[in-house]
Design a protein around this motif. Structure first.
Motif, PDB file in Angstrom:
ATOM      1  N   MET A  17      -7.725   2.119  12.215  1.00 17.06           N
ATOM      2  CA  MET A  17      -6.319   2.000  11.851  1.00 17.06           C
ATOM      3  C   MET A  17      -6.308   1.670  10.377  1.00 17.06           C
ATOM      4  SD  MET A  17      -4.907  -0.195  15.059  1.00 17.06           S
ATOM      5  CE  MET A  17      -3.160  -0.044  15.063  1.00 17.06           C
ATOM      6  N   GLY A  18      -6.086   2.690   9.542  1.00 15.00           N
ATOM      7  CA  GLY A  18      -6.177   2.469   8.113  1.00 15.00           C
ATOM      8  C   GLY A  18      -7.610   2.160   7.760  1.00 15.00           C
ATOM      9  N   ASN A  19      -7.842   0.996   7.152  1.00 16.19           N
ATOM     10  CA  ASN A  19      -9.199   0.619   6.795  1.00 16.19           C
ATOM     11  C   ASN A  19      -9.908  -0.186   7.860  1.00 16.19           C
ATOM     12  OD1 ASN A  19      -9.337   1.815   4.296  1.00 16.19           O
ATOM     13  ND2 ASN A  19      -8.347   0.109   3.262  1.00 16.19           N
ATOM     14  N   THR A  20      -9.191  -0.555   8.899  1.00 19.93           N
ATOM     15  CA  THR A  20      -9.827  -1.317   9.973  1.00 19.93           C
ATOM     16  C   THR A  20     -10.565  -0.357  10.887  1.00 19.93           C
ATOM     17  OG1 THR A  20      -8.052  -2.928   9.930  1.00 19.93           O
ATOM     18  CG2 THR A  20      -9.386  -2.872  11.901  1.00 19.93           C
ATOM     19  N   CYS A  62       3.091   0.835  19.335  1.00 17.84           N
ATOM     20  CA  CYS A  62       2.201   1.034  20.479  1.00 17.84           C
ATOM     21  C   CYS A  62       2.408   2.409  21.079  1.00 17.84           C
ATOM     22  CB  CYS A  62       2.479  -0.008  21.562  1.00 17.84           C
ATOM     23  SG  CYS A  62       2.030  -1.678  21.092  1.00 17.84           S
ATOM     24  N   ARG A  63       3.649   2.827  21.166  1.00 16.25           N
ATOM     25  CA  ARG A  63       3.919   4.141  21.773  1.00 16.25           C
ATOM     26  C   ARG A  63       3.333   5.260  20.917  1.00 16.25           C
ATOM     27  NH1 ARG A  63       9.388   1.976  22.440  1.00 16.25           N
ATOM     28  NH2 ARG A  63       9.295   0.773  24.364  1.00 16.25           N
ATOM     29  N   ALA A  64       3.417   5.082  19.612  1.00 19.38           N
ATOM     30  CA  ALA A  64       2.846   6.103  18.730  1.00 19.38           C
ATOM     31  C   ALA A  64       1.336   6.170  18.906  1.00 19.38           C
ATOM     32  CB  ALA A  64       3.189   5.785  17.279  1.00 19.38           C
ATOM     33  N   VAL A  65       0.696   4.997  19.025  1.00 19.44           N
ATOM     34  CA  VAL A  65      -0.758   4.981  19.239  1.00 19.44           C
ATOM     35  C   VAL A  65      -1.088   5.643  20.562  1.00 19.44           C
ATOM     36  CG1 VAL A  65      -2.755   3.495  19.579  1.00 19.44           C
ATOM     37  CG2 VAL A  65      -1.103   2.911  17.844  1.00 19.44           C
ATOM     38  N   ALA A  66      -0.270   5.373  21.590  1.00 20.97           N
ATOM     39  CA  ALA A  66      -0.522   5.959  22.913  1.00 20.97           C
ATOM     40  C   ALA A  66      -0.479   7.474  22.847  1.00 20.97           C
ATOM     41  CB  ALA A  66       0.507   5.442  23.915  1.00 20.97           C
ATOM     42  N   ASP A 116       0.822  -1.211   0.000  1.00 21.65           N
ATOM     43  CA  ASP A 116       0.000   0.000   0.000  1.00 21.65           C
ATOM     44  C   ASP A 116       0.853   1.256   0.000  1.00 21.65           C
ATOM     45  OD1 ASP A 116      -0.931  -0.476   3.515  1.00 21.65           O
ATOM     46  OD2 ASP A 116       0.994  -0.420   2.476  1.00 21.65           O
ATOM     47  N   GLY A 117       2.114   1.135  -0.310  1.00 22.53           N
ATOM     48  CA  GLY A 117       2.957   2.316  -0.443  1.00 22.53           C
ATOM     49  C   GLY A 117       3.626   2.765   0.838  1.00 22.53           C
ATOM     50  N   ARG A 118       3.459   2.007   1.922  1.00 20.60           N
ATOM     51  CA  ARG A 118       4.076   2.450   3.172  1.00 20.60           C
ATOM     52  C   ARG A 118       5.508   1.963   3.250  1.00 20.60           C
ATOM     53  NH1 ARG A 118       1.112   0.050   7.946  1.00 20.60           N
ATOM     54  NH2 ARG A 118       0.103  -1.398   6.506  1.00 20.60           N
ATOM     55  N   ARG A 119       6.252   2.555   4.130  1.00 19.97           N
ATOM     56  CA  ARG A 119       7.593   2.075   4.455  1.00 19.97           C
ATOM     57  C   ARG A 119       7.427   0.943   5.461  1.00 19.97           C
ATOM     58  NH1 ARG A 119      11.623   3.399   1.566  1.00 19.97           N
ATOM     59  NH2 ARG A 119      10.933   5.074   0.234  1.00 19.97           N
ATOM     60  N   PRO A 120       8.446   0.094   5.608  1.00 23.06           N
ATOM     61  CA  PRO A 120       8.278  -1.033   6.530  1.00 23.06           C
ATOM     62  C   PRO A 120       7.937  -0.620   7.958  1.00 23.06           C
ATOM     63  CG  PRO A 120      10.185  -1.391   5.154  1.00 23.06           C
ATOM     64  CD  PRO A 120       9.676  -0.031   4.822  1.00 23.06           C
ATOM     65  N   LEU A 121       8.470   0.513   8.428  1.00 18.28           N
ATOM     66  CA  LEU A 121       8.234   0.876   9.825  1.00 18.28           C
ATOM     67  C   LEU A 121       7.173   1.950   9.949  1.00 18.28           C
ATOM     68  CD1 LEU A 121      11.827   0.860  11.244  1.00 18.28           C
ATOM     69  CD2 LEU A 121      10.138  -0.938  11.216  1.00 18.28           C
ATOM     70  N   GLU A 122       6.335   2.081   8.956  1.00 13.72           N
ATOM     71  CA  GLU A 122       5.324   3.132   8.977  1.00 13.72           C
ATOM     72  C   GLU A 122       3.984   2.528   9.335  1.00 13.72           C
ATOM     73  OE1 GLU A 122       5.630   5.472   5.419  1.00 13.72           O
ATOM     74  OE2 GLU A 122       3.564   6.139   5.691  1.00 13.72           O
ATOM     75  N   MET A 123       3.257   3.212  10.247  1.00 16.08           N
ATOM     76  CA  MET A 123       1.929   2.735  10.630  1.00 16.08           C
ATOM     77  C   MET A 123       0.895   3.277   9.666  1.00 16.08           C
ATOM     78  SD  MET A 123       1.471   3.011  14.672  1.00 16.08           S
ATOM     79  CE  MET A 123      -0.217   2.523  14.554  1.00 16.08           C
ATOM     80  N   ARG A 124      -0.288   2.682   9.711  1.00 18.27           N
ATOM     81  CA  ARG A 124      -1.378   3.234   8.923  1.00 18.27           C
ATOM     82  C   ARG A 124      -1.935   4.450   9.664  1.00 18.27           C
ATOM     83  NH1 ARG A 124      -5.043  -2.033   8.276  1.00 18.27           N
ATOM     84  NH2 ARG A 124      -4.352  -2.313  10.419  1.00 18.27           N
ATOM     85  N   GLN A 125      -2.755   5.195   9.003  1.00 16.43           N
ATOM     86  CA  GLN A 125      -3.302   6.399   9.619  1.00 16.43           C
ATOM     87  C   GLN A 125      -4.318   6.019  10.694  1.00 16.43           C
ATOM     88  OE1 GLN A 125      -5.080   9.158   6.874  1.00 16.43           O
ATOM     89  NE2 GLN A 125      -3.966  10.722   8.010  1.00 16.43           N
ATOM     90  N   THR A 146      12.128  -8.533   6.404  1.00 15.33           N
ATOM     91  CA  THR A 146      12.008  -7.173   6.963  1.00 15.33           C
ATOM     92  C   THR A 146      10.934  -7.173   8.033  1.00 15.33           C
ATOM     93  OG1 THR A 146      11.753  -6.701   4.610  1.00 15.33           O
ATOM     94  CG2 THR A 146      12.250  -4.833   6.038  1.00 15.33           C
ATOM     95  N   PRO A 147      11.219  -6.575   9.179  1.00 16.10           N
ATOM     96  CA  PRO A 147      10.122  -6.406  10.146  1.00 16.10           C
ATOM     97  C   PRO A 147       9.152  -5.350   9.609  1.00 16.10           C
ATOM     98  CG  PRO A 147      12.259  -6.063  11.192  1.00 16.10           C
ATOM     99  CD  PRO A 147      12.491  -6.092   9.724  1.00 16.10           C
ATOM    100  N   LEU A 148       7.880  -5.658   9.597  1.00 16.21           N
ATOM    101  CA  LEU A 148       6.868  -4.736   9.098  1.00 16.21           C
ATOM    102  C   LEU A 148       5.939  -4.352  10.232  1.00 16.21           C
ATOM    103  CD1 LEU A 148       5.811  -6.620   5.847  1.00 16.21           C
ATOM    104  CD2 LEU A 148       7.425  -4.750   6.030  1.00 16.21           C
ATOM    105  N   LEU A 149       5.613  -3.051  10.299  1.00 16.14           N
ATOM    106  CA  LEU A 149       4.737  -2.582  11.367  1.00 16.14           C
ATOM    107  C   LEU A 149       3.317  -2.454  10.836  1.00 16.14           C
ATOM    108  CD1 LEU A 149       4.332  -1.390  14.190  1.00 16.14           C
ATOM    109  CD2 LEU A 149       5.056   0.805  13.304  1.00 16.14           C
ATOM    110  N   ASP A 150       2.349  -2.887  11.683  1.00 17.90           N
ATOM    111  CA  ASP A 150       0.933  -2.684  11.380  1.00 17.90           C
ATOM    112  C   ASP A 150       0.538  -3.346  10.065  1.00 17.90           C
ATOM    113  OD1 ASP A 150      -1.293   0.213  11.307  1.00 17.90           O
ATOM    114  OD2 ASP A 150      -1.609  -1.890  11.789  1.00 17.90           O
ATOM    115  N   LEU A 151       0.370  -4.664  10.131  1.00 18.29           N
ATOM    116  CA  LEU A 151       0.029  -5.405   8.929  1.00 18.29           C
ATOM    117  C   LEU A 151      -1.415  -5.168   8.534  1.00 18.29           C
ATOM    118  CD1 LEU A 151       1.490  -8.826  10.051  1.00 18.29           C
ATOM    119  CD2 LEU A 151       2.611  -7.158   8.609  1.00 18.29           C
ATOM    120  N   ASN A 152      -1.641  -5.117   7.229  1.00 18.46           N
ATOM    121  CA  ASN A 152      -3.031  -5.104   6.789  1.00 18.46           C
ATOM    122  C   ASN A 152      -3.418  -6.527   6.385  1.00 18.46           C
ATOM    123  OD1 ASN A 152      -1.919  -5.500   4.266  1.00 18.46           O
ATOM    124  ND2 ASN A 152      -2.151  -3.374   3.642  1.00 18.46           N
ATOM    125  N   TYR A 153      -4.621  -6.685   5.865  1.00 17.39           N
ATOM    126  CA  TYR A 153      -5.162  -8.034   5.669  1.00 17.39           C
ATOM    127  C   TYR A 153      -4.319  -8.844   4.686  1.00 17.39           C
ATOM    128  CZ  TYR A 153      -8.388 -11.758   4.526  1.00 17.39           C
ATOM    129  OH  TYR A 153      -8.946 -12.990   4.318  1.00 17.39           O
TER     130      TYR A 153
END
Lengths: 327, 241
Positions: B40-43, B217-221, B12-21, B164-171
């Motif tokens: 969180m993104g589409n969720t 998690c810290r970013a969400v907090a 979806d165009g994100r970087r590996p360590l980037e969260m969804r909106q 690569t570690p990926l943050l915030d997986l989508n479906y």
């Protein structure tokens, strides 16, 4: 923020936004905190940690979202949207959930149901005597399920349950009116919670638990056994609740139309104020009702976008002028 | 399918360590004591909290603390195919239990004996990371209801695909078959309360993925704090004095 369930035009939304912005500017400097925020304390020693606070690694953190209050050495957090917190002597309005052996169980927006003992209730004949088994069997003739009752908080027992008492004439079953539910933090503790508005012929009871009763005036608290209860068979899980005035049976005196309209007008004023999140005080309620009469708003239009916006603007104006006179 | 392109971009165009909106809203269910919608993104997930109130089932009453109940469900229209899910199916029960245990760890239940707190969470749109979104929504709803909590619990998911570690997986990334790690932390104390993974990972890689998830998690907090503070301020200035 909580959305209102009526439509508002674009201009109304803009005006409302401006009024809310004005309210924001008028507000006094406050100290809101949210969960796990550190509360700044000057002296680390001898600070009493009150409700809503906890200790974490030597510093005081909040466990609730609310405003910090400091009274001498006591620091506490008063939440905005919590359930009612009872104090002895509070006037509360509640609804009977269950008739149990020698007691009634009432819903008063507390974490548990409150208990009204048969012995804490005046008997219909008014004599002070020991409650017998016959009295216990006749409990249902005094209060039934879904009756609305006004009582006073007696205290909490050892097992944590809350007991009420209704020994005076002004307490008891409430009839011919509407029960409204607002957030408890909007109702402040005052000297007077029972208000009789002569010009409207309406009784108003501001329960400290957020349940407000608006009804046609009746002399004495009234535990009238002949009348059928109007507010029976109604769901009460709504934020703002309506119990329409049903026409009475023939033997009961019917409430005149003017009084009923006043009751509805007052009730709608309280609903609008609670939607806006303003403190529910007698002056503000009366002011809103007078404004609605002056602006020729029908009772039904009081729950509409235009009236909502105008009341918000009016309150913004009132607070900014008050601030201007103070400064 | 190229989960991580050679340039380092995901599907979806994100970087590996980037969260969804992320987006949150408080007070959506008027009749509930507390409620929130968390995206969180589409969720998209909605949580409603009722309580503390009288225990419905007298036999379950606890004399020294509050009873916490949680119910997780997915709406029929939440996934691509409109499926009618039975209420008590295994996945729902498991996630309900997980959310209940996580929230119970942070609610100060001893302050409300003999009462019951109900948390209802429903997934409106499912696009991966529903468990995390549910926990975040439940935290917001509990704070809105004025229930005393030790700390805010935030949660995020992470995975490991294409080395690569990926943050915030989508479906799509979730169904790729790689490991899926969900972490829940107490935001201020920085302690882990929930840790779930459904694959095998070597230890050194697990540590990397775990760190990534905790950062999420810290970013969400941070965001949740802003939303709660904004809401509290609004309630306060409206009330006036």
């Amino acid at each position: 923020m909580r959305d209102v369930n009526f439509a508002m035009t674009q201009t109304q939304k803009v005006r409302l936004k401006r009024a809310l912005q004005c309210l924001r500017d008028c507000s006094v400097a406050s100290s809101p905190v949210i969960v796990a925020d550190t509360i700044p304390v000057n002296l680390e020693d001898n600070i009493l940690k009150g409700h809503g606070t906890a200790e974490l690694e030597g510093e005081v953190v909040a466990t609730l979202c609310g405003a910090v209050e400091r009274v001498n050495k006591l620091v506490l957090v008063r939440p905005f949207r919590a359930r009612y917190k009872p104090e002895i002597g509070d006037i509360v309005v509640g609804r009977v959930i269950e008739v149990a052996p020698k007691r009634w169980r009432l819903d008063i927006n507390f974490i548990q149901d409150a208990i009204l003992m048969l012995s804490s209730m005046n008997l219909p004949d008014g004599i002070q005597r020991r409650r017998t088994a016959v009295d216990e069997l006749n409990m249902r003739s005094i209060f039934e399920e879904n009756d609305v009752i006004c009582a006073e908080v007696r205290g909490s027992q050892n097992d944590g349950s809350l007991h009420l008492q209704a020994r005076s004439q002004k307490y008891g079953k409430l009839e011919k009116g509407q029960l409204l539910s607002v957030s408890p933090y909007l109702v402040k503790r005052r000297k007077q919670h029972f208000h009789y508005l002569e010009q409207y012929g309406v009784d108003l009871i501001l329960g400290c638990n957020g349940y407000i009763w608006v009804g046609a005036h009746s002399d004495g608290g009234g535990k009238n056994e002949d009348f059928e209860d109007l507010s029976a068979k109604l769901e009460d899980k709504m934020e703002v609740e309506v119990s329409p005035l049903a026409p009475h049976k023939e033997e009961a005196s019917s409430v005149p139309l003017g009084t009923r309209e006043n009751v509805c007008r007052l009730a709608n004023a309280i609903r609008i104020l609670s939607l806006l999140g303003f403190n529910i005080s007698m002056e503000l309620i009366l002011d809103t009702v007078v404004a609605s009469v002056t602006w020729n708003t029908t009772v039904r239009d009081m729950l509409g976008g235009e009236f909502y916006t105008r009341i918000a603007e009016r309150e913004a104006e009132r607070r900014s002028s008050k601030r201007a006179t103070q400064v | 399918m190229e989960y991580v392109s050679p340039e380092g971009l995901r599907l979806d165009g994100r970087r590996p360590l980037e969260m969804r909106q992320i987006n949150a809203e408080i007070g959506v269910v008027v009749k509930a004591d507390g409620s929130a919608v968390f995206e969180m993104g589409n969720t998209k997930v909605i949580a409603a909290v009722y309580g503390p109130r009288e225990v419905q089932n007298r036999s379950q009453q606890l004399s020294d603390q509050a009873l916490v109940r949680c119910e997780y469900s997915m709406a029929n229209f939440s996934t691509g195919d409109r499926l009618r899910r039975p209420k008590g199916d295994r996945r729902s029960s498991e996630i309900s239990l997980v959310i209940r245990q996580t929230m119970e760890a942070c609610i100060l239940t001893h302050l409300m004996p003999r009462s019951q707190i109900d948390i209802y969470v429903q997934v409106l749109q499912a696009d991966g990371g529903t468990r995390s979104a549910c926990i975040n929504a439940a935290t917001l709803a509990l704070a809105d209801a004025g229930i005393p909590m030790r700390d805010l619990i935030t949660s995020c998911s992470a995975g490991y695909l294409v080395n690569t570690p990926l943050l915030d997986l989508n479906y799509v990334e979730d169904s790729a078959g790689g490991p899926d790690l969900t972490v829940g932390i107490l935001a201020k104390m920085d302690k882990v309360t929930l840790l779930q993974m459904d694959a095998k990972l070597p230890m050194h890689i697990f540590e990397k993925v775990m760190q990534v998830a905790m950062e999420g998690c810290r970013a969400v907090a941070q965001y949740i704090r802003e939303v709660l503070l904004e809401n509290t301020k609004e309630l306060e200035y409206r009330r006036g004095l």
